[in-house]
Each structure stands twice: as structure tokens, then as C-alpha cells.
Design a protein around this motif. Sequence first.
Motif, PDB file in Angstrom:
ATOM      1  N   UNK A 236      -5.681   4.915 -56.094  1.00 40.50           N
ATOM      2  CA  UNK A 236      -4.790   4.965 -55.111  1.00 40.50           C
ATOM      3  C   UNK A 236      -3.156   4.742 -55.684  1.00 40.50           C
ATOM      4  N   UNK A 237      -3.191   3.662 -56.363  1.00 41.71           N
ATOM      5  CA  UNK A 237      -1.832   3.418 -56.868  1.00 41.71           C
ATOM      6  C   UNK A 237      -1.354   4.828 -57.700  1.00 41.71           C
ATOM      7  N   UNK A 238      -2.092   5.262 -58.583  1.00 44.64           N
ATOM      8  CA  UNK A 238      -1.711   6.414 -59.332  1.00 44.64           C
ATOM      9  C   UNK A 238      -1.324   7.485 -58.537  1.00 44.64           C
ATOM     10  N   UNK A 239      -2.092   8.142 -57.703  1.00 46.09           N
ATOM     11  CA  UNK A 239      -1.918   9.292 -57.064  1.00 46.09           C
ATOM     12  C   UNK A 239      -0.923   8.975 -55.982  1.00 46.09           C
ATOM     13  N   UNK A 240      -1.087   7.837 -55.170  1.00 40.22           N
ATOM     14  CA  UNK A 240      -0.194   7.684 -54.052  1.00 40.22           C
ATOM     15  C   UNK A 240       1.352   7.598 -54.813  1.00 40.22           C
ATOM     16  N   UNK A 241       1.509   6.662 -55.559  1.00 45.38           N
ATOM     17  CA  UNK A 241       2.634   6.486 -56.274  1.00 45.38           C
ATOM     18  C   UNK A 241       3.214   7.867 -56.787  1.00 45.38           C
ATOM     19  N   UNK A 242       2.381   8.645 -57.450  1.00 45.78           N
ATOM     20  CA  UNK A 242       2.955   9.994 -58.122  1.00 45.78           C
ATOM     21  C   UNK A 242       3.353  10.743 -56.955  1.00 45.78           C
ATOM     22  N   UNK A 243       2.715  11.148 -55.712  1.00 46.78           N
ATOM     23  CA  UNK A 243       3.352  11.614 -54.779  1.00 46.78           C
ATOM     24  C   UNK A 243       4.305  11.196 -54.105  1.00 46.78           C
ATOM     25  N   UNK A 244       4.487   9.865 -53.866  1.00 48.80           N
ATOM     26  CA  UNK A 244       5.674   9.150 -53.214  1.00 48.80           C
ATOM     27  C   UNK A 244       6.889   9.203 -54.078  1.00 48.80           C
ATOM     28  N   UNK A 245       6.715   9.117 -55.364  1.00 46.88           N
ATOM     29  CA  UNK A 245       7.827   9.222 -56.498  1.00 46.88           C
ATOM     30  C   UNK A 245       8.612  10.691 -56.318  1.00 46.88           C
ATOM     31  N   UNK A 246       7.453  11.789 -56.478  1.00 41.17           N
ATOM     32  CA  UNK A 246       7.794  13.072 -56.327  1.00 41.17           C
ATOM     33  C   UNK A 246       8.364  13.554 -55.107  1.00 41.17           C
ATOM     34  N   UNK A 247       7.902  13.020 -53.916  1.00 42.84           N
ATOM     35  CA  UNK A 247       8.573  13.326 -52.659  1.00 42.84           C
ATOM     36  C   UNK A 247       9.999  12.845 -52.562  1.00 42.84           C
ATOM     37  N   UNK A 248      10.204  11.609 -53.013  1.00 41.80           N
ATOM     38  CA  UNK A 248      11.684  10.910 -53.179  1.00 41.80           C
ATOM     39  C   UNK A 248      12.578  11.782 -53.954  1.00 41.80           C
ATOM     40  N   UNK A 249      12.083  12.277 -55.146  1.00 42.84           N
ATOM     41  CA  UNK A 249      12.646  12.946 -55.994  1.00 42.84           C
ATOM     42  C   UNK A 249      13.976  12.278 -56.527  1.00 42.84           C
ATOM     43  N   UNK A 250      13.589  10.972 -56.837  1.00 43.58           N
ATOM     44  CA  UNK A 250      14.632  10.346 -57.234  1.00 43.58           C
ATOM     45  C   UNK A 250      15.376  10.728 -58.838  1.00 43.58           C
ATOM     46  N   UNK A 251      14.013  10.888 -59.653  1.00 39.00           N
ATOM     47  CA  UNK A 251      14.389  11.163 -60.825  1.00 39.00           C
ATOM     48  C   UNK A 251      14.574  12.895 -61.266  1.00 39.00           C
ATOM     49  N   UNK A 252      15.673  13.211 -62.147  1.00 42.62           N
ATOM     50  CA  UNK A 252      15.589  14.421 -62.483  1.00 42.62           C
ATOM     51  C   UNK A 252      14.801  15.107 -63.350  1.00 42.62           C
TER      52      UNK A 252
END
Lengths: 578, 366
Positions: free
Chosen positions: B38-54
Motif C-alpha cells: 500500500x505504501x509503495x503503490x499508494x505513495x507512488x500514485x499520490x506523488x505522480x498525481x501531485x506532480x511535485x517533481x519534474x
Amino acid sequence: MAFDVVASARQEREEHVPAWRRTLVTGLTFGGFAFYFALVGIVTMFHGRWIIVDTVSLGHALLIVTAGAAGLYIAYKARVGSYQELLLQGAGAGAIVGAVMSLLVLVIVNFKLRFIFVQLWKPLLKALDFGQDPWTAAVILIVGGAVFGALGVLFFIMNPAIRKPIVAGLVAAGIAGLFQELIQLMIQSYGTFRELFFTWDGMTLQGAVILFVVFAAISAFWGWRRESLNARFERLPVNRQKTMRVSGYVLAGLLVLVFPYLAGNFIGQVLMLVGLFTLMGMGLNLEIGLAGLLDLGFVAFYAVGAYTTALLTASSDAAFMQLPYWVAMPIAIFFSICVGVLFGVPVLKVRGDYLAVATLGLGEIVRVIVLSDAAAPLLAGAQGILGVPRPWIGNFELSTPVALFYLTLVGSLIAAYIAYALENSRLGRAWTAIRDDEDVAQALGINLVNVKLLAYGLGAAFAGLAGSIFAVMLGSIFPHSFQLIISINVLALIIVGGMGSLPGVALGAFALIGLPELLREFGEYRFLFYGLVIVIMMRIRPEGLWPSASRRREMNVDEEDRAVVEAELAASKAPAKK
Amino acid sequence: MTAAASSETRNGLDRLKDLKRLSFVDVILWALRIGVLIVVVGGSIGTLIKGRYSMEQWFDFFMFGLTIGGIYALIALGYTMVYGILRLINFAHGDITMTGAFSAYFLARGLDRSGFLDANPVISMILIMGLAMIICSAIALAVERICYRPFRHVATLAPLICAIGASFFLQHSFRGMYGSSIRAYPDPEWMKGQVNFLSFEVPLYQFVVIGISLAAMLFLYLVVQRTKMGTAMRAVSEDRDAASMMGIDVNKVILFTFILGGCMAGIGGVLYCMVYKQIYFYMGFLPGVKAFSAAVLGGIGNIPGAMLGGLFLGVVESIGPALFLDGIGIAAPYQLRDLIAFTMLVMVLIFRPQGILGERLATKRA
């Protein structure tokens, strides 16, 4: 863990070594030790403490012992040779030790190496040159080395009846010199008596001589009269003997009990730390000594105990509530058990070396989480939790180290009883069985899962209690108190004391925790000594200083086995020669 | 664990019975797996949606991961080779790494101050690494002599405990010898600067470090595969007794293994210090534990596995905090970077102790 399971037969062959070569090799080896002591700063540090004021410092004593040990080693190794030859060899080896040190003096004087080796400068020079110019110092070092090397040989070959009193006198004078601050503090009200032995700087030469003579005389008298005293004791009626023995034990126990109260807060503090580590040692002992589970994440349980107590009792904002200590402590122990079991579940199937690293990883996970900002709202992060109150008994606050020591003592005694009972229970035997062979134990119907989890959980309970007391002792807790080094510490003290042995754990805690606290010179290098002690103990005496009865038995059995194997080998070789 | 993994032929009722047989241990293990997932998948999705990193930032993370991963791989090789030959974990290996790098620091500083390091980068790097390799090999041999040889014929935990002691002894000896302060490793001019690679700006030092570590790994691979000594090593790791019967000097092979591991640790240690630009006596612990994780990840005893495991661990550790932890809203995820390596170590030991590529050896010890 059976330490002496021989996996394949191997026979050591003694080679004949010519005398000059043995002298050279021994001298260089012990010279290397002395060089190492100087290089890492032990000599400098030890030079700061006098054993006898203005005469012998601890640093000089270390060098003397090194040179003497070289002579001792030569006498021990040499099977042949006359006394004169041995003395000559010992003097030669000692002289080489001295030569190595004089080389060091010349290097310090002539080269500026301090930017690499931080110890190579004036303080070390001061410890080595006796206030003389370098060349004179070199001569002193070499001649002194030769003298003490020869004395080492002499020491080995002399009659035990003479050696024992000398050892007793030296040890007594050495202890009095080393711990002079504590002893002076205790006898400060007896002015003239104190001045007989000590000035405020340390022990005087006169005092050392008196102590040496007195203790040597006592030892000699004891050696001379022991037989007849024992015989007189044997002649007494049996119940008189028994009462005398019991009253002796009771008297010794009472002395131990009252001693910290009389000795004051500093000793109380030290003894309390010893008690805490004894508690943890007993916990880890259940895991390693009995069940053979090498756990390097043990500090995590200690942390859980401390944090739970702090979170439940502290007056700071981080705490959830302000329970009295006596309510919080059982909860802390309960939490530790839970964490211990949870900790054990993932590593159930991991064995041996892997287990050590896996538990190390788990322990580090706990530490990283506690330290992180992410968990800070719950655990206060790097700031730690302040204002943990001291426990109260009625209207009496356990605020002084001595009072807290008695708390630790009571905890340790209860824990020791539990550990003792566990060791001899069905569960204890199951642990020993999985230690010796997991597969066989399982085949015999031992439920590995339950038994292992119980080992983790109960071991954690001991550490949780220790952590809980630790929290009230400091009155505040910080994540930096819970480093891997604590686990290594506990491991080291178990190994020194003897795995699976309860008195061994207390002895180990006293040697490894108490001594460095009492002698700050040791304290500076304590971790170095821990590493060294672990290696040396594993090499020389893997069963520990005070082995448990069962371990002693195993060792004896192994010895017998080995004798049988050797006899068979000898027998099988004999016909081949014909 | 095996109870739930039922075959296709069984019907639903049997499966339900299997579920009942789940003990609480299995429940916790499954919870652990699912939690990490959950941490890996949820975190990845969350980060990619936020798009904070270029895209540039992800590439930076990736390149840094490869850089540090190459170093982990070099150190991991020492663990894996020793394990292959002796079936023991060389707990002191991390600190052996430190000894070489710390000793070479003084040479590096001298060269840096005299300007030689900037004038002749290749020669001075060879000198620095050569010194580190010599020191590491010497200390590794000493550790072998003191902690492993006496126990070679004895099947116990004693060598491991001895090596733990040696690890602390080394750390604090070097602390006493070289001092306890943190010292700044030289930072030569030619290592600064950027290179344009695939339209991304990449710091030059990363290429240097990756290049050196790959070259060292290639060299080691050739030694193990092509030379006589390497063949002997492989033979001893297959079966020590049989190898000794074939006339292989097992003692020599063990010594050679420790030397080879020490050399790789020497290179790895110097590179590690060049990346982080500092050194102190405790520095060996973290890369040591992580390199061990890398070795286990790739399958301990397996040489290509250690290389792969090192690179993989480096990349995951570098990308992980941003990708997994940032996405689930954890404050200051970079503080938890070490957590990723430790979690991976524990997860691998629990769920796949033979590692990604599989341990070539019997799993009796694990």
C-alpha cells in the motif's frame, strides 16, 4: 549455541622454534601491542592517573605489564631451556618492547605527524620520556623493558607459594591506587588513617608499600594455614557448619545491600547502571544464552519501555497522560512484550548469521522512526520528552540515585528469580533444545513458533522494565540514548559473564558497565575495550568468566570426547609405523 | 504462508478451510506485505498525481541512485564472496571499508594541497585507491586471521560474534588513531562541472564514480571467471572438501577472497567519501549494512547478484523517499531514507531469503 562443535578433525603440530626467533617474534608482537596502545591514545590517557603519586602512573603500569607479559609468554611457550636461558630470552623480548617505544619517542621528536595520528605529540612524549632528553629516555625504556621482561619470566618460574602473596600484594596496592578517589571519599573522616596511605593527589609510595606488605602477609598466612583452618571447619558438627555458612552468606548479602547506602550517590548511580544492564543482560540471555537467537535489535525493546513510560507519565506536552509510575511501568512492560512478539514474527524463519543482521535492521528501523520528524507529533522526535517524574512510595519520592538503585535491585531480583525459574522449566528446556538443533527440536514436537515468540516477548519484558527505570532515572529521554551500541554492550556483557549464566550476567555488567563508570580513563575507550573483550573472550574462553553449570558440563564432555578422539587417532597411527 | 497458496483444482470450500488454518503469524506477515505494498503503490500514485517533481528531478534521483548503488555493489561483493567461500557474514566488512578510505584520506589531502590531484587526476586517483586497497586488504586479512581462521573447523555463531567485536574494535581504534572529528574529503576541480547527457544535465562526478565502479566490477568478474585462482574460488564455494581433494589450497583461496573483497571495499570506500565529501570513524557502518542488504537482495554468494542488488538498492533508496513516502504525506521523507534500505533488507530476509537471482548455495544457514 554450542561453541565447541568440532566440524572436522584437525591436529595442531607443535613446531620447534629456535630461541632467538621466539624472542624476536614475541618482543615484536608485544612491542606492537605497546605501540598500538600509544597510537590510539591509551598510554596518554592512562598517564593522567597516578597509581602511586609522582612514581608510577597507570600508563607506565600498562607498559610495564606489556613488557612483563612478553617475558611471561616466553616462559609459558618455552618447553626447554635452563633458567638462565629463559631469563635472557625474557630480557631480550622486554628490551625489544622498550626499543619499539623508544623508536616512537624518536619519531615524535623528529617528525610532525600529528595531522595524521592525533596522539603523536607532547602529551604522549611526556608519558614516555620520563622528563629526560630523547636518547636518555630511549635507554631507560630499553633497560626498563629488559628488566621487566626478565621479571616476567621470573614470575612464571617462581614457586607458587611465593608468587601468590606477591600477586595479592600487587593487586591490593593496584586497586587502592586506581580507586583512590572513591576510597578516600569513604574514609575521609578518619584523617590520620587516610594520611597513612593517601595524599589528596593519590596513593603515596609509603601507602603502597604498607598495603603490599599487609596483603602479601595475609595471603602468605592464608596459604600456610588454609589446610589446618579447613580441617578445623570440617571437624565442626554438621549443623554448626551449616549455620556458619548461611550466616556468612547473609552477612555478605547484607553488606552488598547496605554498601550503596553508605557509599553515597556516585556509587549508587554506578551500581544502578550496572543493575539496569544486568536486567537487560538477563533478558538478552533468554534469547541468546538459552534459545540461541542472536538479537542485535534488542535496544528497540529498551526504547519501547522508556518511551511508553515517558509518554504515560511525563509532565511535558508530548505525553498523553500523567499516570503514576507504578501504573505506567506494567503498561510499559506489556507494550515491550507486544513489540517483542511483533518483532519476532518476521524473523521466525531466519537463522544464525542472517538473524543477527535482520534484527539489527529491525532495531535500526525503530531508531530511525523515533528520530524522524514524521513521527514527531507522537514521539517528540529529536527533542525528546522532558519532565518524566520520579516514582513515589507513599510520601517518599525515589529521587536520589541510591533510592533508584534499590528500585533497580528489587526489579533485578524479581527478574532474576523469573529467569531462574524459566531456565529450569519446560519452556527453558525447549529453548535449549532449539538452540542446540532447531530441526531436531521441531521433530520432537516443540512448537517453534510459540517457543521463539515467547523468547522474544519475555526477553523484551526485561528490557522494557530496564527502559522504564531508565526513563525515571534520567527524567527525560532522547532518541540518541537508544543506539545500536546498547545492544552490543549487552551482548558483550553476556559473553564476558558467560552465556546462559545468571551470576555471569551480573559479573559481566559489573566489569563492562561498572568499571568504565568508575574509571573515566577506561570510559573514554570503553567501546574499544568492548570490541577487544568480545574477540578475546571468544578466542580464549568462549564459555565466559562464570559459566552456567550446564555449559560447564558440556565443556567437560567435549574435553572427554576430544581425549577419546585423540586416543583413537594415536592408536590408528601406531600400527602404521610398524 | 503456504496454506493460502492453494492450487487451481480445489474448490471454494477447501479454500475457505485453508483460510481458517491461517495462524496469527501468517496474518501479521500478510499484513506486513500488504502494508508495504500500500505504501509503495499508494505513495507512488499520490506523488505522480501531485506532480511535485519534474522529469529532470527524477532523472537526478536515478543517476544519484546508480552512483551510490555502484558503490554499494563494490562493498557488497566483499560480503558475497566471503559468504560464498566460508558461509559466514563478515560483519566487520563495513568498517574495513572505512579503514581504507580513512587512511587514503591523508594521501588525498596531501595530493590535493600540493596541487598534484588537480594536475594528474588519473595517477593520483590510482595512488589514493591503491593505498586504500592495500590497507583494506591488510585489515581484512587480519580479521580473517583473528576472527575466522580459529573457528573454521567449528560450526557455531562464534565467528560472527567475534566479527562484531572486531567491527567495534576497528571503529574505535581508528577513532583513537585519527581522531573523532569529521574531516572533509578533498573535492578536486575536475570532478565538478556538468555533462549534458540525453538532454539532462548530470554532474560529472557521477559519471566518474559509475565508471570506476563498473570497471572494478568488470575486473573482478574477469578475475573470478577467467583466472586459475578465480576458478579455484568458485570450486571452493561449490564444495570446500571436494575442492581440497582436487589439490586446491583452500587456505590460499580464502586469503585471496579476503584480499579481493578488501580491494573492492577500498575502491568503494574512497568513492563513497568522494560522493559525500567527508569521512569519520563511524562512516563504515551505514554503507556496510546497506551493502549487506544489497548482497542479500541479489542472493548472497552470487557475484552478479551482488552487483545487481547494489545498483537496485541504490536506485530505490534514492527515488524511494520522493516516490513512496512523499505521496502518502509524510513530513520530511528524506530522514527516512535509511528506512528503505533496512525495510528492504528485512523484507527480503523474510520473504525471499535466496534473493532476486537466487542463492547458489544451500539455504541451510538462512
